[in-house]
Design an enzyme around this catalytic site. Structure first.
Site, PDB file in Angstrom:
ATOM      1  N   CYS A   1      -3.131   7.925  -8.346  1.00 13.91           N
ATOM      2  CA  CYS A   1      -4.262   8.155  -7.445  1.00 13.91           C
ATOM      3  C   CYS A   1      -5.038   9.395  -7.915  1.00 13.91           C
ATOM      4  CB  CYS A   1      -3.695   8.351  -6.041  1.00 13.91           C
ATOM      5  SG  CYS A   1      -4.918   8.193  -4.772  1.00 13.91           S
TER       6      CYS A   1
ATOM      7  N   LYS B   1       3.575   3.550 -12.187  1.00 16.29           N
ATOM      8  CA  LYS B   1       2.165   3.127 -12.259  1.00 16.29           C
ATOM      9  C   LYS B   1       1.336   4.292 -12.791  1.00 16.29           C
ATOM     10  CE  LYS B   1      -1.655   1.183  -9.655  1.00 16.29           C
ATOM     11  NZ  LYS B   1      -2.104   0.636  -8.372  1.00 16.29           N
TER      12      LYS B   1
ATOM     13  N   LYS C   1       0.857  -1.199   0.000  1.00 12.55           N
ATOM     14  CA  LYS C   1       0.000   0.000   0.000  1.00 12.55           C
ATOM     15  C   LYS C   1       0.892   1.249   0.000  1.00 12.55           C
ATOM     16  CE  LYS C   1      -3.816   2.453   1.010  1.00 12.55           C
ATOM     17  NZ  LYS C   1      -4.804   2.732  -0.018  1.00 12.55           N
TER      18      LYS C   1
HETATM   19  C1  LIG Z   1      -9.712   1.007  -1.860  1.00 16.77           C
HETATM   20  C2  LIG Z   1      -8.582   1.107  -2.822  1.00 16.77           C
HETATM   21  C3  LIG Z   1      -7.386   1.679  -2.429  1.00 16.77           C
HETATM   22  C4  LIG Z   1      -6.337   1.787  -3.342  1.00 16.77           C
HETATM   23  N1  LIG Z   1      -5.150   2.314  -2.914  1.00 16.77           N
HETATM   24  C5  LIG Z   1      -4.105   2.388  -3.784  1.00 16.77           C
HETATM   25  C6  LIG Z   1      -2.854   2.850  -3.357  1.00 16.77           C
HETATM   26  O1  LIG Z   1      -2.629   3.176  -2.190  1.00 16.77           O
HETATM   27  N2  LIG Z   1      -1.861   2.932  -4.282  1.00 16.77           N
HETATM   28  C7  LIG Z   1      -2.032   2.563  -5.581  1.00 16.77           C
HETATM   29  O2  LIG Z   1      -1.095   2.640  -6.377  1.00 16.77           O
HETATM   30  N3  LIG Z   1      -3.217   2.099  -5.997  1.00 16.77           N
HETATM   31  C8  LIG Z   1      -4.254   1.999  -5.139  1.00 16.77           C
HETATM   32  N4  LIG Z   1      -5.444   1.481  -5.568  1.00 16.77           N
HETATM   33  C9  LIG Z   1      -5.609   1.100  -6.987  1.00 16.77           C
HETATM   34  C10 LIG Z   1      -5.343  -0.383  -7.224  1.00 16.77           C
HETATM   35  O3  LIG Z   1      -4.011  -0.716  -6.936  1.00 16.77           O
HETATM   36  C11 LIG Z   1      -5.627  -0.767  -8.695  1.00 16.77           C
HETATM   37  O4  LIG Z   1      -4.774  -0.024  -9.544  1.00 16.77           O
HETATM   38  C12 LIG Z   1      -7.059  -0.505  -9.123  1.00 16.77           C
HETATM   39  O5  LIG Z   1      -7.954  -0.758  -8.071  1.00 16.77           O
HETATM   40  C13 LIG Z   1      -7.460  -1.349 -10.331  1.00 16.77           C
HETATM   41  O6  LIG Z   1      -7.373  -2.729 -10.087  1.00 16.77           O
HETATM   42  P1  LIG Z   1      -8.649  -3.643  -9.644  1.00 16.77           P
HETATM   43  O7  LIG Z   1      -9.716  -3.442 -10.681  1.00 16.77           O
HETATM   44  O8  LIG Z   1      -8.112  -5.031  -9.559  1.00 16.77           O
HETATM   45  O9  LIG Z   1      -9.090  -3.132  -8.312  1.00 16.77           O
HETATM   46  C14 LIG Z   1      -6.506   1.334  -4.664  1.00 16.77           C
HETATM   47  C15 LIG Z   1      -7.707   0.744  -5.042  1.00 16.77           C
HETATM   48  C16 LIG Z   1      -8.733   0.614  -4.144  1.00 16.77           C
HETATM   49  C17 LIG Z   1     -10.010  -0.042  -4.567  1.00 16.77           C
END
Ligand SMILES: Cc1cc2nc3c(=O)[nH]c(=O)nc-3n(C[C@H](O)[C@H](O)[C@H](O)COP(=O)(O)O)c2cc1C
Length: 463
Positions: A136, A174, A45
């Site tokens: 983000c 990213k 995270k």
């Molecule tokens: C609740 C939540 C918190 C997230 N926090 C971060 C984060 O701290 N850093 C980051 O690079 N991406 C964060 N993401 C993005 C995820 O790493 C990912 O890029 C995004 O959710 C798409 O993938 P998924 O469809 O499998 O969720 C977060 C996503 C969610 C849902």
């Protein structure tokens, strides 16, 4: 059995399944459990110098019929835990799992000193790589970080350079999907020295509003904020962006694919379009770490069936199939075919073609006796029928829907809308004409080698 081990830009892991940075990678406790279940890597995270403060509530979900969490939105920020705690736990995890990939996601204010300082502190604990969070879309972006960096090629390039100046391990960037042209950002991070690209982060979104009390979703004391959208609904956007990066001749970096992955075939699609590792967040938030088991089995079986020994053998094999529109064959034709023996007479194909598309389905009310003689007993209507059609459920006639081949343009819509899998299929129609795409057509027109293709006439018109 195919070999799933991978080496992504120098980061090694026992398989290509990594947890994406997010709630599932918040603590060593979680990451150890995940590795025990079968995950090959984890992107911690996102870390920063001073932990942030979060709000409650912070997630909003969209369900579609029985599919819960088709999309997830969050207004959560990066880690809210002290950096020292995270660093100590990263070292512990790395010690216990030396062969798994532990990657630190990082985001700090945009100064060289801040980036140098945090990269040096984190790399001392022995992480395998860094992932720079340029994605983000909420909260942090308003403070000049995250998507605020990933939307400006010069900033993204500069911060990659700063990270590379001090990092002794591979640096991944990213990317945010909230841009007009993802390739520009991909090229910028390549210029900045990034060793690999992860994409996508979440998509800017407002999840909804409660129609009774007007509270936005998610609701923070009656108010809300734009947040990041993810989950199965975003997969097509992620696949597009992965394929854009994979096919750009200037980029040429390994890709860690993210966005809506929940099943083994999602995994294969990302691989075929150019990803060599996969990251998952929402599917784990929804169902837990165990989702990796079916993904692993499915990927292994698919690789074996296709005769591939390594994941890398399959990476990008379908990239070249995504062309520009002008390169598609104008003489390739398909038309819909309805299988009467599986049709449930719901009229959905008729309604969508008649009102929403090209009026190529005819509707006949056939006397029941005649229907039975011709096709056998009709199948019962199950589930929803098209609204506003006067269908004869259980009466003396049967509603029969037939494709008008003169009018069918082969758009796919009826096959997509039909509630019975396989009842409507698209059949290839030999035209006897050689392949000709739009670009060739334009050239041949200019050279006078061909006359203009006659414009399409409407199938039904007002008299
Ligand atoms: C609740 C939540 C918190 C997230 N926090 C971060 C984060 O701290 N850093 C980051 O690079 N991406 C964060 N993401 C993005 C995820 O790493 C990912 O890029 C995004 O959710 C798409 O993938 P998924 O469809 O499998 O969720 C977060 C996503 C969610 C849902």
């Amino acid at each position: 059995m195919a070999d799933l081990t991978c080496n992504f830009a120098g980061i090694k892991s026992p398989n290509p399944f990594w947890l994406a940075s997010g709630p599932p990678t918040n603590t060593a406790y979680q990451i150890r459990n995940a590795f025990d279940v079968g995950w090959g890597g984890a992107v911690w995270k996102t870390l920063t110098e001073d932990p942030i403060v979060n709000v409650a509530s912070r997630y909003g979900g969209i369900s579609l019929n029985n599919q819960k969490l088709m999309g997830l939105n969050n207004i959560e920020l990066i880690t809210d835990r002290p950096l020292e705690d995270n660093l100590r736990e990263m070292a512990e995890v790395k010690k216990k799992y030396p062969n798994h990939a532990v990657i630190a996601s990082v985001m700090v204010e945009s100064t060289r000193e801040a980036w140098h300082s945090i990269i040096k502190r984190i790399q001392d604990v022995g992480v395998d790589g860094f992932e720079l969070n340029f994605g983000c879309p909420h909260g942090m972006s308003e403070r000049g970080m995250g998507a605020a960096v990933g939307q400006v090629p010069e900033y993204a390039e500069m911060i990659c350079q700063w990270a590379k100046e001090v990092s002794k391990v591979p640096v991944l960037a990213k990317l945010t999907p909230n841009v007009t042209n993802i390739r520009e950002i991909g090229r910028a991070v390549k210029r900045g020295g990034a060793d690999g690209i992860s994409l996508i982060n979440t998509i800017n979104s407002v999840m909804g509003v409660d129609v009774n009390n007007f509270n936005p979703k998610p609701n923070v004391g009656g108010f809300g904020s734009h947040g990041g959208y993810c989950g199965p609904a975003v997969k097509p956007i992620a696949l597009h962006m992965v394929s854009q990066i994979a096919t750009d001749p200037e980029i040429g970096l390994p890709i860690s694919g993210i966005g809506g992955i929940r099943k083994w075939d999602d995994v294969v699609e990302f691989i075929l379009l150019g990803a060599s590792t996969l990251q998952v967040c929402t599917a784990v938030m929804h169902r837990g770490f165990g989702v990796v088991k079916a993904m692993t089995r499915g990927l292994e079986t698919w690789l074996d069936q296709k005769g591939f020994e390594h994941v890398s053998d399959a990476v990008g094999l379908a990239s070249g199939r995504i062309k520009t529109w002008g390169d598609l064959d104008l003489n390739y034709k398909v038309q819909a075919e309805i299988n009467e023996s599986t049709c449930i007479h719901c009229g959905i194909c008729y309604a969508c073609c008649e009102d929403g598309c090209y009026q190529a389905i005819d509707w006949e009310k056939m006397p029941r006796d005649k229907y039975v003689q011709t096709f056998g007993q009709p199948r019962q209507l199950k589930g929803e029928a098209a609204p506003n059609l006067k269908l004869d459920a259980g009466g003396g006639t049967i509603d029969v829907f037939k494709v008008n081949l003169e009018a069918c343009v082969g758009c796919n819509m009826c096959a997509l809308a039909c509630p019975v899998d396989g009842c409507i299929t698209m059949k290839e129609i030999p035209t006897g004409k050689p392949a000709m795409n739009w670009n060739q057509y334009q050239t041949m027109l200019k050279e006078g080698k061909i006359t203009k293709i006659a414009p399409k006439k409407a199938a039904r018109s007002i008299q």
